[in-house]
Design a protein around this motif. Structure first.
Motif, short mmCIF file in Angstrom:
data_model
loop_
_atom_site.label_atom_id
_atom_site.label_comp_id
_atom_site.label_asym_id
_atom_site.label_seq_id
_atom_site.Cartn_x
_atom_site.Cartn_y
_atom_site.Cartn_z
N TYR A 1 9.61 43.77 45.25
CA TYR A 1 10.94 44.39 45.23
C TYR A 1 11.98 43.47 45.85
N ARG A 2 11.66 42.93 47.01
CA ARG A 2 12.67 42.12 47.70
C ARG A 2 13.00 40.84 46.93
N THR A 3 11.98 40.24 46.33
CA THR A 3 12.21 39.03 45.56
C THR A 3 13.13 39.31 44.37
N ARG A 4 12.86 40.41 43.67
CA ARG A 4 13.71 40.77 42.53
C ARG A 4 15.15 40.98 42.97
N LYS A 5 15.34 41.66 44.07
CA LYS A 5 16.69 41.97 44.54
C LYS A 5 17.43 40.72 45.02
N GLU A 6 16.72 39.84 45.72
CA GLU A 6 17.39 38.65 46.23
C GLU A 6 17.68 37.65 45.12
N ARG A 7 16.92 37.72 44.04
CA ARG A 7 17.28 36.93 42.86
C ARG A 7 18.58 37.44 42.23
N ASP B 165 12.13 53.10 44.60
CA ASP B 165 13.31 53.28 43.77
C ASP B 165 13.57 52.04 42.93
N GLY B 166 13.51 50.86 43.57
CA GLY B 166 13.79 49.62 42.86
C GLY B 166 12.75 49.26 41.82
N LEU B 167 11.49 49.63 42.06
CA LEU B 167 10.42 49.25 41.14
C LEU B 167 10.12 50.31 40.08
N LEU B 168 10.28 51.59 40.45
CA LEU B 168 9.81 52.66 39.55
C LEU B 168 10.85 53.75 39.28
#
Length: 493
Positions: A98-104, A121-124
């Motif tokens: 999750y954090r990697t996706r958001k920081e990208r 929430d961010g993943l599913l």
């Protein structure tokens, strides 16, 4: 793949390296403050996990052994210890994803603490978020309640001038001061001391029980009833399900991707405390533990016992903070205070969180049985079923598996083996933990309510003996009935 991993590591660590650098100062006072107060290393995370995991449940495990029997008690500790370590690993994988996706996407978390429901929430999506938020918050509320109950139960064994309910009032006020601890960065010295305290207590229980020896006519008849068996099993499920704060502990790390094996290493250490202490106390006192959910209640008064009680009281204050801090974050986000820089304003805003916890500790002061109930109804979903299912659904597509930040190890059978392990955990915990465990725990919990009632003043306290008659009336009075024997019978499960 190596370059991709390097990029991911850079993304994850970046903000924390900046924060760590900004926090440094040439001033000696600031350096000392940072040393004790500002933690984010792998060692800090290990101490936080180990300290938070064992807590007051150390005192109820002998009670569980009396319900399960020695062999089952040992096997369940080993089994649930491994299962808890696996789901903590799964949670860490989902957090990093999750954090990697958001920081990208250039999302900045410098003033924001990521929590488990936000990962879901961010993943599913929002439905997973809502379910995760409901279970996690409810579990943390009752986890905090259990710490207050434990404080009152423990202090009573060195000072019975006040009843346990009054002690709950006092410790509720003391634990409310945790509103001033900003985040898990600031638990460095507390988690270190907390683990030392539980280590002392565990070995005190072990050595004191061995030196005490077996009581006359000791019996080890467990397991005798299905209800008691599954109640004890779910208490152990609760013991190794203390990772409802895993995401917050990871977020406090400078390098969260190094968390993977930390919980397993913490569990291995915790087992060196829980197995000897529970086995020794059960060996010494046997079935007497069925009526004494707090192991302190059976050991004779001594300076070593008083020291163990005091240390556990301090540790329960620390664990209350561990359980409550994520609730503080959720409340801050709900009222728009999470990014406020003023510590005093945030502390004042957090106070309403403590009040319902305080109230529930007074309503349900059932030390021991409440652990099993929380374990079966809340821990089973919060830290076992939901993480395992979330991992399955997050990586259900081949594209998601190919682009995953963390690829499963070949030792786990890659994606197929990981999925099989997750499915096994979901089925086992749903049937054994939530199903049978929930039924048994609720039966036992209702029995406590029927026996003692809600708002009971002094749960499992021996009755106060009436004052002795004046000497000149001794020959004229009939002998008093044995109230202590009646007490023992009255609350036998």
């Amino acid at each position: 793949m190596a370059s991709s991993d390097k990029m991911v590591e850079t993304v994850i660590v970046g903000n924390y390296v900046e924060m760590e650098t900004e926090g440094k100062s040439k001033d000696i006072k600031s350096k000392v403050s940072n040393f004790f107060w500002h933690g984010g290393s792998v060692y800090d995370a290990w101490f936080s996990c180990a300290s938070n995991q064992v807590a007051q449940v150390l005192l109820t495990l002998p009670y569980s052994f009396s319900q399960l029997g020695m062999l089952s008690g040992i096997l369940f500790q080993l089994f649930y210890g491994l299962m808890g370590s696996w789901t903590a690993y799964i949670i860490s994988v989902l957090y990093v994803e999750y954090r990697t996706r958001k920081e990208r996407e250039k999302v900045d978390f410098r003033n924001h603490v990521i929590q488990w429901f936000e990962v879901l929430d961010g993943l599913l999506g929002k439905h997973w978020r809502n379910v995760g938020l409901a279970f996690n918050c409810t579990f943390l509320v009752f986890g905090s309640v259990i710490q207050l109950i434990a404080c009152a139960s423990n202090i009573y064994y060195i000072n019975d001038n006040l009843d346990k309910r009054t002690w709950t009032y006092i410790f509720g006020a003391c634990c409310a001061t945790t509103v001033f601890i900003p985040s898990f960065h600031n638990y460095r010295i507390w988690s270190f001391l907390g683990l030392l305290m539980t280590t002392y207590t565990a070995w005190y229980l072990t050595i004191a029980s061995i030196l005490h020896g077996q009581v006359e006519g000791v019996m080890h008849s467990g397991p005798t009833k299905v209800v008691l068996y599954f109640t004890g099993a779910t208490n152990i499920l609760y013991t190794f399900g203390g990772h409802a704060v895993t995401v917050e502990i990871m977020h406090a790390m400078w390098k969260p991707q190094k968390f993977k094996a930390i919980y397993l290493l913490a569990t291995l250490y915790v087992l060196t405390l829980t197995l000897p202490s529970a086995a020794a106390v059960y060996w010494a006192f046997g079935d007497m533990l069925l009526n004494h959910s707090n192991a302190f209640s059976l050991l004779p008064r001594s300076p070593f016992k008083d020291m163990a009680v005091v240390l556990m009281l301090i540790h329960q204050f620390i664990t209350f903070g561990f359980a409550c801090t994520p609730l503080y974050f959720v409340w801050e986000k709900a009222i728009g205070m999470h990014e406020c820089k003023s510590l005093c304003k945030r502390a004042a805003a957090r106070l309403p969180v403590v009040i319902p916890i305080w109230f529930l500790a007074i309503v349900f002061p059932f030390f021991g049985p409440i652990n099993s109930t929380v374990g079966s109804l809340l821990v089973s979903f919060t830290v076992y079923i939901i993480p395992a299912l979330a991992h399955i659904f997050t990586f259900r597509s081949s594209a998601a598996r190919e682009n995953a930040v963390n690829q499963p190890s070949k030792y786990f059978g890659r994606w197929v083996g990981t999925c099989i392990i997750n499915i096994f955990i979901v089925v086992w915990v749903l049937i054994i933990g939530f199903g049978f465990g929930g039924w048994a725990s609720m039966v036992n919990f209702v029995h406590q309510i029927d026996t003692f009632g809600l708002f009971t003043k002094c749960y499992q306290c021996p009755p106060q003996l009436p004052p002795s008659p004046p000497p000149h009336l001794l020959n004229a009075t009939a002998p008093l009935p044995s109230s202590r024997a009646n007490f023992t019978h009255s609350y036998h499960p």
